[in-house]
Design a protein around this motif. Structure first.
Motif, short mmCIF file in Angstrom:
data_model
loop_
_atom_site.label_atom_id
_atom_site.label_comp_id
_atom_site.label_asym_id
_atom_site.label_seq_id
_atom_site.Cartn_x
_atom_site.Cartn_y
_atom_site.Cartn_z
N ALA A 221 0.81 -1.22 0.00
CA ALA A 221 0.00 0.00 0.00
C ALA A 221 0.85 1.26 0.00
O ALA A 221 0.41 2.32 -0.48
CB ALA A 221 -0.94 0.01 1.21
N LYS A 222 2.08 1.16 0.54
CA LYS A 222 2.94 2.33 0.65
C LYS A 222 4.21 2.22 -0.19
O LYS A 222 5.07 3.10 -0.14
CB LYS A 222 3.32 2.56 2.11
N ALA A 223 4.32 1.16 -0.97
CA ALA A 223 5.55 0.93 -1.74
C ALA A 223 5.87 2.10 -2.66
O ALA A 223 7.03 2.47 -2.83
CB ALA A 223 5.44 -0.37 -2.53
N TRP A 224 4.85 2.70 -3.26
CA TRP A 224 5.06 3.83 -4.18
C TRP A 224 5.77 4.98 -3.47
O TRP A 224 6.58 5.68 -4.08
CB TRP A 224 3.72 4.32 -4.73
N ARG A 225 5.49 5.16 -2.20
CA ARG A 225 6.10 6.24 -1.43
C ARG A 225 7.47 5.83 -0.90
O ARG A 225 8.39 6.65 -0.84
CB ARG A 225 5.18 6.62 -0.27
N PHE A 226 7.61 4.57 -0.52
CA PHE A 226 8.87 4.10 0.06
C PHE A 226 9.99 4.06 -0.97
O PHE A 226 11.17 4.12 -0.60
CB PHE A 226 8.68 2.71 0.67
N GLU A 227 9.64 3.94 -2.25
CA GLU A 227 10.68 3.96 -3.29
C GLU A 227 11.53 5.23 -3.16
O GLU A 227 12.76 5.18 -3.13
CB GLU A 227 10.06 3.88 -4.68
N GLY A 228 10.86 6.38 -3.10
CA GLY A 228 11.59 7.64 -2.97
C GLY A 228 12.35 7.73 -1.66
O GLY A 228 13.46 8.29 -1.62
N GLU A 229 11.77 7.19 -0.61
CA GLU A 229 12.44 7.24 0.69
C GLU A 229 13.74 6.43 0.67
O GLU A 229 14.74 6.82 1.30
CB GLU A 229 11.49 6.70 1.76
N MET A 230 13.74 5.30 -0.06
CA MET A 230 14.96 4.50 -0.15
C MET A 230 16.08 5.28 -0.86
O MET A 230 17.26 5.18 -0.48
CB MET A 230 14.70 3.18 -0.89
N HIS A 231 15.73 6.08 -1.86
CA HIS A 231 16.73 6.92 -2.52
C HIS A 231 17.30 7.95 -1.55
O HIS A 231 18.51 8.23 -1.57
CB HIS A 231 16.12 7.61 -3.74
N GLU A 232 16.45 8.49 -0.69
CA GLU A 232 16.92 9.46 0.30
C GLU A 232 17.84 8.80 1.31
O GLU A 232 18.86 9.37 1.73
CB GLU A 232 15.72 10.11 1.00
N ILE A 233 17.51 7.58 1.71
CA ILE A 233 18.36 6.85 2.66
C ILE A 233 19.70 6.51 2.00
O ILE A 233 20.76 6.63 2.64
CB ILE A 233 17.65 5.57 3.15
#
Length: 280
Positions: A221-233
């Motif tokens: 449900a949140k994978a679309w948002r977590f993709e960008g977060e992984m780039h930030e990490i």
């Protein structure tokens, strides 16, 4: 002290942040121009005042809270700067500390007081479950906006970037390991050993196999948002002189699950594994 606060934007997390600000005696506005019917309903449900445009929002509010996808954080900040807003701005997005520092510098040059923030936990509807970490000299002013909760606040330091850094290193584990488990289960499926892996995970009465399946299914449900977060990490780790490859790979894993956004129900594991194994 009651303040006029603007929220950008009342998504699933943002609306809960706005509700806590409202619960603490503040008047909370949002900019409904161009937003979806779903977002309008979400804002109406918690009693937010529609200011209409971003320019009108920034004119009416003393404080702006930015809660948006990581990739949009700098553009949202620039859009606010363009309105000649001159109040207090919180960036509570999941961004690398370097990005928070850049936004803070741009805000300072525009005469805007900036506070760095990072949210740990899900939407803030229950006390003691979701924490807004803050850094910057004006962090106490932002904390006061949420005095009655249920969103909890904690001040890390006066240094811009440290709240974002804390968010990044926390999510590097919590969300990074979910991506790793998804990749492991998909690989086991591809190689025909998933049942054997589950059997090994279940030795000694362990429930790890069942927990992993639920974790991999729910994250869709949140994978679309977590993709960008992984780039930030990844950028956070690289900035600290460490390898960024693991979280870049995690971003790809989440990218393959992104199409489950707004699915009416949690997908079955078979559908998730199919999406993971069918790369473009």
């Amino acid at each position: 002290m009651s303040r006029t606060i603007g929220i950008l934007h009342p998504g699933a997390m943002g609306v809960s942040v706005a509700a806590s600000a409202k619960n603490s005696g503040n008047t909370v506005y949002w900019a409904g121009e161009g937003r979806s019917a779903t977002t309008h309903q979400r804002a109406e449900d918690v009693g937010l005042v529609d200011a209409g445009s971003l320019a009108d929002l920034c004119q009416q509010c003393e404080v702006i809270l930015s809660v948006c996808p990581p990739a949009a954080a700098e553009q949202v900040a620039q859009d606010v700067i363009a309105t000649e807003f001159s109040g207090l701005y919180l960036d509570a997005n999941a961004i690398a500390p370097q990005r928070a520092e850049r936004i803070g510098q741009a805000m300072a040059e525009a005469g805007i007081t900036f506070v760095d923030g990072g949210i740990i936990g899900g939407p803030a509807w229950e006390p003691g479950r979701t924490w807004l970490y803050l850094s910057g000299q004006s962090a106490p002013e932002i904390a006061a906006c949420f005095a009655s909760g249920p969103l909890e606040t904690s001040i890390v330091s006066e240094q811009i970037g440290q709240a974002s850094a804390l968010k990044m290193v926390f999510a590097a584990y919590s969300k990074g390991t979910t991506a790793l488990l998804a990749a492991i289960v998909a690989t086991a499926e591809s190689l025909g050993v998933r049942e054997a892996l589950n059997a090994q995970w279940s030795r000694g009465g362990s429930t790890f196999a069942e927990e992993t399946e639920q974790r991999v299914r729910r994250v869709t449900a949140k994978a679309w948002r977590f993709e960008g977060e992984m780039h930030e990490i990844a950028a956070t780790l690289a900035g600290a002189g460490l390898p960024d490859g693991f979280h870049l790979a995690a971003a790809e894993v989440y990218s393959r699950m992104a199409d489950f956004k707004d699915a009416p129900e949690t997908p079955e594991l078979a559908a998730v594994l199919q999406a993971l194994l069918e790369s473009d």
